[in-house]
Design a protein around this motif. Structure first.
Motif, short mmCIF file in Angstrom:
data_model
loop_
_atom_site.label_atom_id
_atom_site.label_comp_id
_atom_site.label_asym_id
_atom_site.label_seq_id
_atom_site.Cartn_x
_atom_site.Cartn_y
_atom_site.Cartn_z
N GLU A 30 6.89 98.00 3.57
CA GLU A 30 5.82 97.31 4.29
C GLU A 30 5.01 96.42 3.37
O GLU A 30 4.71 95.27 3.71
N ALA A 31 4.64 96.94 2.21
CA ALA A 31 3.80 96.19 1.28
C ALA A 31 4.50 94.94 0.74
O ALA A 31 3.87 93.90 0.56
N LEU A 32 5.80 95.06 0.49
CA LEU A 32 6.55 93.94 -0.08
C LEU A 32 7.21 93.05 0.97
O LEU A 32 7.73 91.99 0.65
N GLY A 33 7.23 93.51 2.23
CA GLY A 33 7.84 92.73 3.30
C GLY A 33 9.35 92.65 3.18
O GLY A 33 9.94 91.59 3.44
N VAL A 34 9.96 93.76 2.76
CA VAL A 34 11.42 93.81 2.63
C VAL A 34 11.95 95.00 3.45
O VAL A 34 11.18 95.85 3.89
N SER A 35 13.25 95.05 3.61
CA SER A 35 13.85 96.12 4.41
C SER A 35 13.89 97.44 3.64
O SER A 35 13.88 97.45 2.40
N LYS A 36 13.98 98.52 4.38
CA LYS A 36 14.06 99.85 3.76
C LYS A 36 15.33 100.00 2.91
O LYS A 36 15.25 100.57 1.82
N THR A 38 16.86 97.69 1.22
CA THR A 38 16.61 96.93 -0.01
C THR A 38 15.73 97.74 -0.95
O THR A 38 15.98 97.82 -2.16
N VAL A 39 14.70 98.36 -0.40
CA VAL A 39 13.80 99.20 -1.20
C VAL A 39 14.58 100.36 -1.80
O VAL A 39 14.43 100.67 -2.99
N SER A 40 15.42 100.99 -1.02
CA SER A 40 16.19 102.13 -1.49
C SER A 40 17.06 101.76 -2.69
O SER A 40 17.10 102.48 -3.69
N ILE A 41 17.73 100.62 -2.62
CA ILE A 41 18.59 100.17 -3.72
C ILE A 41 17.75 99.88 -4.97
O ILE A 41 18.10 100.30 -6.08
N SER A 42 16.65 99.19 -4.79
CA SER A 42 15.79 98.84 -5.93
C SER A 42 15.17 100.07 -6.57
O SER A 42 15.11 100.17 -7.80
N LEU A 43 14.72 101.00 -5.75
CA LEU A 43 14.09 102.20 -6.29
C LEU A 43 15.09 103.07 -7.04
O LEU A 43 14.75 103.66 -8.08
#
Length: 123
Positions: A30-36, A38-43
């Motif tokens: 939500e904060a970065l305006g990206v998909s979940k 995408t967040v999962s891969i980056s994290l």
């Protein structure tokens, strides 16, 4: 060490979110305006690189290395935003431009310049 812009953005976002509550992937998305996804891969990549870990509640926490980078990125952002606002740029534009500038200026240039500590002197 020069981190990629995305990593710095994630670490800074986790740092800021952690000031208020536990940090979960949904909040970061939500904060970065990206998909979940995408967040999962980056994290996952940041965790493997040793910049963050998960606690017993599966919330993300910065490691010492991650916290150092997050704080430095946030400090650069705040310095550039304050500088731009003092030059007459409106707050919204200054914040957006500071988000770009925090990555464009090398840590060496920032550390060795009068910008380092400038904001603290202004208070």
């Amino acid at each position: 060490m020069k981190l990629r812009r995305t990593a710095e953005d994630y670490l800074k976002t986790i740092y800021l979110l952690s000031q208020k509550a536990e940090v979960h992937g949904t909040y970061i998305a939500e904060a970065l305006g990206v998909s979940k996804p995408t967040v999962s891969i980056s994290l996952k990549a940041l965790e493997q690189e040793g910049y963050l870990m998960r606690d017993e509640n599966r919330a993300f926490c910065l490691t010492e290395a991650g916290l150092k980078i997050a704080k430095a990125t946030y400090e650069r952002h705040q310095t550039f935003q304050t500088l731009l606002e003092e030059l007459g740029v409106d707050g919204k534009t200054a914040a957006a431009d500071a988000s770009l500038m925090e990555h464009a200026v090398s840590p060496e240039s920032y550390e060795d310049s009068p910008l380092r500590g400038w904001q603290k002197e202004r208070r």
